[in-house]
Design a protein around this motif. Structure first.
Motif, PDB file in Angstrom:
ATOM      1  N   VAL A  33       0.844  -1.194   0.000  1.00 10.01           N
ATOM      2  CA  VAL A  33       0.000   0.000   0.000  1.00 10.01           C
ATOM      3  C   VAL A  33       0.883   1.249   0.000  1.00 10.01           C
ATOM      4  N   GLY A  34       0.514   2.211  -0.812  1.00  5.41           N
ATOM      5  CA  GLY A  34       1.203   3.496  -0.833  1.00  5.41           C
ATOM      6  C   GLY A  34       0.285   4.532  -1.439  1.00  5.41           C
ATOM      7  N   PHE A  35       0.806   5.722  -1.651  1.00 10.92           N
ATOM      8  CA  PHE A  35      -0.002   6.783  -2.250  1.00 10.92           C
ATOM      9  C   PHE A  35       0.103   6.736  -3.770  1.00 10.92           C
ATOM     10  N   TRP A  36      -1.030   6.494  -4.416  1.00 14.76           N
ATOM     11  CA  TRP A  36      -1.141   6.642  -5.856  1.00 14.76           C
ATOM     12  C   TRP A  36      -1.529   8.093  -6.096  1.00 14.76           C
ATOM     13  N   TYR A  37      -0.768   8.790  -6.949  1.00 14.63           N
ATOM     14  CA  TYR A  37      -1.035  10.211  -7.117  1.00 14.63           C
ATOM     15  C   TYR A  37      -1.023  10.617  -8.591  1.00 14.63           C
ATOM     16  N   ASN A  38      -1.755  11.680  -8.862  1.00 10.69           N
ATOM     17  CA  ASN A  38      -1.904  12.222 -10.203  1.00 10.69           C
ATOM     18  C   ASN A  38      -0.845  13.312 -10.391  1.00 10.69           C
ATOM     19  N   MET A  39       0.182  13.013 -11.184  1.00  9.15           N
ATOM     20  CA  MET A  39       1.294  13.946 -11.354  1.00  9.15           C
ATOM     21  C   MET A  39       0.839  15.252 -12.005  1.00  9.15           C
ATOM     22  N   ASP A  57     -15.468   1.272  -3.817  1.00  7.62           N
ATOM     23  CA  ASP A  57     -15.578   0.733  -5.167  1.00  7.62           C
ATOM     24  C   ASP A  57     -16.965   0.850  -5.779  1.00  7.62           C
ATOM     25  N   GLN A  58     -17.548   2.013  -5.675  1.00 10.58           N
ATOM     26  CA  GLN A  58     -18.795   2.268  -6.378  1.00 10.58           C
ATOM     27  C   GLN A  58     -18.609   3.453  -7.323  1.00 10.58           C
ATOM     28  N   ALA A  59     -19.621   3.710  -8.129  1.00 11.93           N
ATOM     29  CA  ALA A  59     -19.492   4.715  -9.190  1.00 11.93           C
ATOM     30  C   ALA A  59     -19.106   6.098  -8.666  1.00 11.93           C
ATOM     31  N   ASP A  60     -19.520   6.425  -7.448  1.00 15.14           N
ATOM     32  CA  ASP A  60     -19.190   7.732  -6.881  1.00 15.14           C
ATOM     33  C   ASP A  60     -18.211   7.606  -5.721  1.00 15.14           C
ATOM     34  N   GLY A  61     -17.458   6.515  -5.698  1.00 10.28           N
ATOM     35  CA  GLY A  61     -16.573   6.243  -4.578  1.00 10.28           C
ATOM     36  C   GLY A  61     -15.140   6.680  -4.792  1.00 10.28           C
ATOM     37  N   GLN A  62     -14.299   6.213  -3.894  1.00  7.47           N
ATOM     38  CA  GLN A  62     -12.889   6.608  -3.859  1.00  7.47           C
ATOM     39  C   GLN A  62     -12.160   6.284  -5.156  1.00  7.47           C
ATOM     40  N   ALA A  63     -12.244   5.042  -5.607  1.00  8.33           N
ATOM     41  CA  ALA A  63     -11.519   4.636  -6.803  1.00  8.33           C
ATOM     42  C   ALA A  63     -12.005   5.402  -8.030  1.00  8.33           C
ATOM     43  N   ALA A  64     -13.324   5.567  -8.144  1.00  6.82           N
ATOM     44  CA  ALA A  64     -13.881   6.279  -9.298  1.00  6.82           C
ATOM     45  C   ALA A  64     -13.410   7.723  -9.332  1.00  6.82           C
ATOM     46  N   LEU A  65     -13.362   8.368  -8.175  1.00  2.46           N
ATOM     47  CA  LEU A  65     -12.929   9.763  -8.113  1.00  2.46           C
ATOM     48  C   LEU A  65     -11.496   9.909  -8.611  1.00  2.46           C
ATOM     49  N   MET A  66     -10.635   8.979  -8.217  1.00  2.00           N
ATOM     50  CA  MET A  66      -9.252   9.010  -8.707  1.00  2.00           C
ATOM     51  C   MET A  66      -9.212   8.764 -10.213  1.00  2.00           C
ATOM     52  N   GLY A  67     -10.006   7.814 -10.676  1.00  2.00           N
ATOM     53  CA  GLY A  67     -10.021   7.503 -12.096  1.00  2.00           C
ATOM     54  C   GLY A  67     -10.478   8.671 -12.948  1.00  2.00           C
ATOM     55  N   GLY A 113      -9.966  11.771 -12.231  1.00  2.00           N
ATOM     56  CA  GLY A 113      -9.110  12.932 -12.046  1.00  2.00           C
ATOM     57  C   GLY A 113      -9.684  13.939 -11.079  1.00  2.00           C
ATOM     58  N   GLY A 114     -10.601  13.484 -10.202  1.00  2.00           N
ATOM     59  CA  GLY A 114     -11.257  14.390  -9.265  1.00  2.00           C
ATOM     60  C   GLY A 114     -10.526  14.584  -7.954  1.00  2.00           C
ATOM     61  N   ALA A 115      -9.454  13.842  -7.717  1.00  2.00           N
ATOM     62  CA  ALA A 115      -8.650  13.994  -6.515  1.00  2.00           C
ATOM     63  C   ALA A 115      -7.205  13.713  -6.876  1.00  2.00           C
ATOM     64  N   ALA A 116      -6.292  14.268  -6.093  1.00  2.00           N
ATOM     65  CA  ALA A 116      -4.866  14.181  -6.428  1.00  2.00           C
ATOM     66  C   ALA A 116      -4.227  12.879  -5.997  1.00  2.00           C
ATOM     67  N   MET A 117      -4.766  12.226  -4.954  1.00  2.00           N
ATOM     68  CA  MET A 117      -4.113  11.006  -4.475  1.00  2.00           C
ATOM     69  C   MET A 117      -5.063  10.164  -3.639  1.00  2.00           C
ATOM     70  N   GLU A 118      -4.678   8.900  -3.490  1.00  2.00           N
ATOM     71  CA  GLU A 118      -5.370   7.983  -2.593  1.00  2.00           C
ATOM     72  C   GLU A 118      -4.343   7.023  -2.013  1.00  2.00           C
ATOM     73  N   LEU A 119      -4.560   6.598  -0.777  1.00  2.00           N
ATOM     74  CA  LEU A 119      -3.698   5.617  -0.121  1.00  2.00           C
ATOM     75  C   LEU A 119      -4.325   4.244  -0.342  1.00  2.00           C
TER      76      LEU A 119
END
Length: 427
Positions: free
Chosen positions: A148-154, A254-264, A266-272
């Motif tokens: 686990v680490g921070f996935w981030y949008n450069m 893991d839903q359409a308006d959830g954490q993973a979707a937001l990262m996908g 481009g709505g947030a800079a990072m997720e752990l």
């Protein structure tokens, strides 16, 4: 009660969205199957949903057996497995993360001991077996590993004027403030699921006390060391900056308006998150995700803390067999570990456990997988997710307390008291 390993070197599998059942059937000349296997797993999004179904089909045809495959959403899977265990039975083959949850199932006599039956582990990285080994006996085979680490949008980091990922906690808090000032949501979080939040608290403890300190506390069943309160305060300080997306407290992973979707999107800079994150971002957003802009950095160091950035939270996915499963289940386990099948697993976004170096299985792995491999190569130690490493009552308390702390409903001292009470009840 035996305390399971709190420090495992095995490195999860991903969660997904809805339960779907497949049946792979092959009949011999008699027209009847000679045995039936039920298989529960949590890869209920393509490509892995189809990959597992096709592997079940192939093995069933060769073995002249019937395999009923049930992909089940992550949280629903945990609830269903717990209910099944309470009833005294488990599926013939089922997803496990090992650790304390598996140990409790073993203690209840619900899991097949495969130590003397599995003869296909010669190419498996021994590190990946530790989470599934209890009292020197093996109860599951691994299929995935990672950290686990921070996935981030450069691109979003650059937009906020952040040239390099933060290396210390103070730098991390500064990056959060910089992103907010640029009008960018710093962190995506599925707060309703609780387990994504526990990653933060766990890492802060690891950086404050180090793995040895966390392991000693777990063995004693006592989290009274001031380092635990310090870690909780640091998480509270982060929450006070309001770094998460609006409505994070009701969002799932893991839903359409959830954490993973937001990262996908481009709505947030990072997720752990773990090694499954890039594929989950694509699956849940229905997009190609951040693409080449996606990168990875380890959880930052805490100045003066005993832990280091080469100590990772991590885990992997494995498959255990119910105690009443037919003997053929062991052959199916080994079939899933065959190199061709592991190569497909890697191509579908997981990390192979067949070789110490996953590149030996799939030389042309994608950049996202290479980032995880590179991080694992630097690891001096790993900690299995606490909600799996500890007995279920302790793990669920850590999850609940992590949510409460981030929401401002409890204090760092309350957190420690809740976990200590859970440990006391467990003894």
């Amino acid at each position: 009660m035996r305390k399971p390993q709190s420090r495992a070197r095995a490195v999860l599998a991903a969660g997904a969205a809805a339960a779907v059942a497949f049946t792979a059937t092959a009949c011999g000349d008699s027209g009847e199957s000679t045995a039936d296997l039920t298989w529960w797993h949590i890869q209920n999004e393509d490509p892995m949903k189809t990959t597992w179904a096709e592997m079940a089909d192939e093995w069933a045809a060769e073995a002249d057996l019937t395999v009923e495959v049930e992909p089940i959403a992550n949280e629903a899977f945990k609830e269903r497995l717990a209910t099944s265990a309470q009833s005294g039975t488990l599926p013939d083959l089922y997803q496990t993360w090992g650790g304390g949850v598996l140990a409790e199932q073993v203690e209840a006599g619900l899991v097949r001991d495969i130590t003397d039956d599995v003869d296909c582990l010669d190419k498996v990285n021994p590190i990946t077996l530790e989470a599934y080994t209890i009292d020197d006996r093996l109860y599951a085979v691994p299929f995935d590993q990672g950290v686990v680490g921070f996935w981030y949008n450069m691109d979003l980091f650059a937009e906020a004027g952040i040239d390099t990922p933060p290396a210390t906690w103070d730098e991390f808090l500064g990056a959060v403030e910089q992103l907010k000032a640029a009008g960018i949501t710093p962190i995506a979080l599925g707060g309703a699921d609780q387990w994504p939040t526990h990653y933060y608290w766990t890492y802060l403890v690891m950086r404050t006390l180090g793995l040895d300190g966390l392991e000693a506390a777990a063995e004693a069943g006592d989290f009274s060391d001031p380092g635990f309160t310090e870690a909780g305060q640091k998480l509270a300080d982060l929450a006070a900056l309001e770094p998460f997306q609006e409505g994070f407290e009701s969002a799932t992973y893991d839903q359409a308006d959830g954490q993973a979707a937001l990262m996908g999107e481009g709505g947030a800079a990072m997720e752990l998150m773990g090694q499954w994150a890039p594929q989950a971002q694509r699956d849940n957003s229905g997009t190609d995700g951040p693409g080449d802009a996606l990168s990875f950095f380890p959880f930052p160091a805490i100045e003066g803390g005993a832990g280091t950035t080469t100590e990772f939270l991590g885990g992997g996915g494995g498959f255990a067999a119910g105690a009443e499963s037919p003997d053929e289940v062991v052959d199916f386990m080994c079939f899933l570990l065959e190199e061709d099948n592991q190569a497909q697993v890697v191509k579908d976004g997981n990390m192979s456990t067949v070789a110490a170096d996953p590149a030996a299985v799939v030389p042309d792995m994608n950049n996202e997988q290479q980032l995880v491999v590179d991080a694992m190569a630097t690891a001096t130690g790993t900690q299995l997710y606490l909600d799996q490493a500890y007995p279920p009552s302790i793990g669920s308390t850590v999850n609940e307390a992590s949510e409460g702390l981030v929401l401002g409903e409890i204090s760092p001292e309350d957190f420690v008291a809740m976990v200590n009470e859970a440990w006391a009840a467990e003894k």
